[in-house]
Design a protein around this motif. Sequence first.
Motif, short mmCIF file in Angstrom:
data_model
loop_
_atom_site.label_atom_id
_atom_site.label_comp_id
_atom_site.label_asym_id
_atom_site.label_seq_id
_atom_site.Cartn_x
_atom_site.Cartn_y
_atom_site.Cartn_z
N LEU A 1 -10.37 -35.47 11.16
CA LEU A 1 -9.13 -34.84 10.88
C LEU A 1 -7.84 -35.71 11.35
N ALA A 2 -7.96 -36.24 12.55
CA ALA A 2 -6.86 -37.03 12.86
C ALA A 2 -6.39 -37.90 12.10
N ILE A 3 -7.50 -38.85 11.43
CA ILE A 3 -7.25 -40.00 10.52
C ILE A 3 -6.77 -39.33 9.29
N GLY A 4 -7.24 -38.34 8.86
CA GLY A 4 -6.67 -37.62 7.61
C GLY A 4 -5.32 -37.13 7.78
N TYR A 5 -5.04 -36.67 8.92
CA TYR A 5 -3.50 -36.27 9.00
C TYR A 5 -2.70 -37.41 9.24
N PRO B 1 -0.04 -35.02 2.42
CA PRO B 1 -0.21 -33.41 1.98
C PRO B 1 -0.79 -32.52 2.75
N ILE B 2 -2.00 -32.94 3.70
CA ILE B 2 -2.72 -32.01 4.22
C ILE B 2 -2.05 -31.91 5.75
N ARG B 3 -0.85 -32.37 5.83
CA ARG B 3 -0.39 -32.30 7.34
C ARG B 3 0.09 -30.88 7.54
N PRO B 4 0.74 -30.16 6.53
CA PRO B 4 1.31 -28.79 6.75
C PRO B 4 0.11 -27.76 7.14
N HIS B 5 -1.00 -27.89 6.52
CA HIS B 5 -2.05 -27.07 6.57
C HIS B 5 -3.14 -27.08 7.76
N THR B 6 -3.15 -28.16 8.42
CA THR B 6 -3.99 -28.93 9.49
C THR B 6 -3.18 -29.18 10.56
N ARG B 7 -1.89 -28.99 10.72
CA ARG B 7 -1.32 -29.32 11.98
C ARG B 7 -1.71 -28.47 13.20
#
Length: 165
Positions: A28-32, A37-43
């Motif tokens: 998830l850190a690498i994805g972030y 686009p995934i940043r607001p949903h996974t922060r």
Amino acid sequence: MFEEFMGIPAHPLILHAAVVFVPLLALLAIGYAFIPPIRPHTRWVLGLLALGAPVAALFAKLSGDAFFARLRDAGAVTPDFMPKLEAHQQFGNLTLYATAGLAVVTLALVWFVAPRAAATTAGGVGSSRALTLSLQVLSLVAGGLALYYVIRTGDSGAKAVWTGQ
């Protein structure tokens, strides 16, 4: 505290939290870092994982140390098998250190690399391109190390338990 749970050695029970949370944090850190686009949903999830994964790795290490001491003191480990368990223990230590480093990088990512919507507002933290690029590289390296060591630790432990290698 970390030796038994209801008469069962705690290490086989506790280690599963680290086996789940450490790879999840790394991926998830690498994805972030690389997929804006995934940043607001996974922060928030990523921030909580950055706090929880090192704790899970620490508890797995402490329970493993207690389990190893118990087996060694009871004479349940033969001298020729001791190096295999010590190697597993070393991998566990490295997993803890790699996870702690990844957690620091991840918290920096969450703090400094804001989601697109927050970065464009006046109150958003925002970040420079150089900082974002640095944190992307660090997250890739730290995530890769954490994944490598959690896999090596699990593999050495499983081989020790199931095949005696």
